[in-house]
Motif scaffolding. Sequence first.
Motif, PDB file in Angstrom:
ATOM      1  N   HIS A 169     -11.109  -4.231   7.588  1.00 25.05           N
ATOM      2  CA  HIS A 169     -10.805  -3.337   8.557  1.00 25.05           C
ATOM      3  C   HIS A 169      -9.644  -2.241   8.378  1.00 25.05           C
ATOM      4  N   SER A 170      -9.427  -2.156   7.272  1.00 24.57           N
ATOM      5  CA  SER A 170      -8.405  -1.361   6.593  1.00 24.57           C
ATOM      6  C   SER A 170      -8.882   0.327   6.489  1.00 24.57           C
ATOM      7  N   LYS A 171      -7.901   1.181   6.830  1.00 33.17           N
ATOM      8  CA  LYS A 171      -8.173   2.573   6.196  1.00 33.17           C
ATOM      9  C   LYS A 171      -8.013   2.692   4.666  1.00 33.17           C
ATOM     10  N   LEU A 185      -7.940  -3.659  -0.112  1.00 30.61           N
ATOM     11  CA  LEU A 185      -7.884  -3.575   1.044  1.00 30.61           C
ATOM     12  C   LEU A 185      -8.686  -4.835   1.946  1.00 30.61           C
ATOM     13  N   GLY A 186      -8.018  -4.711   3.329  1.00 28.67           N
ATOM     14  CA  GLY A 186      -8.762  -5.432   4.330  1.00 28.67           C
ATOM     15  C   GLY A 186     -10.264  -4.837   4.995  1.00 28.67           C
ATOM     16  N   GLN A 245       0.851  -1.225   0.034  1.00 32.35           N
ATOM     17  CA  GLN A 245      -0.060  -0.100  -0.114  1.00 32.35           C
ATOM     18  C   GLN A 245       0.856   1.317   0.025  1.00 32.35           C
ATOM     19  N   THR A 302     -12.423  -4.990  -1.276  1.00 31.93           N
ATOM     20  CA  THR A 302     -12.246  -5.385  -0.104  1.00 31.93           C
ATOM     21  C   THR A 302     -12.414  -6.586   0.386  1.00 31.93           C
ATOM     22  N   CYS A 308      -1.712  -4.503  -2.198  1.00 34.69           N
ATOM     23  CA  CYS A 308      -2.477  -4.919  -1.016  1.00 34.69           C
ATOM     24  C   CYS A 308      -1.752  -4.354   0.351  1.00 34.69           C
ATOM     25  N   TYR A 309      -2.057  -4.575   1.414  1.00 40.00           N
ATOM     26  CA  TYR A 309      -1.359  -3.942   2.290  1.00 40.00           C
ATOM     27  C   TYR A 309       0.264  -4.303   2.298  1.00 40.00           C
ATOM     28  N   HIS A 319     -14.267 -10.897   8.993  1.00 36.73           N
ATOM     29  CA  HIS A 319     -13.225 -10.851   7.783  1.00 36.73           C
ATOM     30  C   HIS A 319     -13.883 -11.301   6.438  1.00 36.73           C
ATOM     31  N   ASP A 363      -9.970 -10.062   2.603  1.00 39.90           N
ATOM     32  CA  ASP A 363      -8.782 -10.423   3.811  1.00 39.90           C
ATOM     33  C   ASP A 363      -7.819 -11.378   3.064  1.00 39.90           C
TER      34      ASP A 363
END
Length: 159
Positions: free
Chosen positions: A32-34, A29-30, A8, A51, A91-92, A62, A53
């Motif tokens: 619970h991700s910003k 994005l996950g 990210q 979105t 991704c993250y 999730h 996970d």
Amino acid sequence: MEIKIMSQQEAQNWSYDQWMGVALLISILGTHSKIPTFYKNPRIIEKISLTFDDIQTVQENHTLLSEEHCLQIRDFVLEHAEEVECIVIHCYTGVSRAAAIAFAICHLLNLDDTWIWVSERYYPNKYCVHKLNRVLNLGLTEQDIQSRYQYKEKKHQLS
């Protein structure tokens, strides 16, 4: 066509690159991700955010990659592939989910996916690879997919 897998943070930094070729951005994005902030670079002609996970099985609070996500990715890429020089997937951490999406895009566009499997940086999420292969009819057998993971695992053991 160049396919790039990024974290990210790398993707956010990349979005400021004034010298990039015309590009697409796939933002994973996950649950619970910003939502990340990207520079509004005119060279990035389109962006999609999905979105789900980095998981292999159903887990409370999730989200697994869905058939709808797979079809959205396919439609997005095929709609814009001829307009762009580069597709960036993030991704993250830029290791698992983005690598699985890159694998699928390579097959959708008839590109070689070897670079994903030989790199020590990437380890495509197995659930996502299998789901994308099945939903998008990428044509790989279970043995084709297993041999990719076996190569990666063997290479990891040797290092």
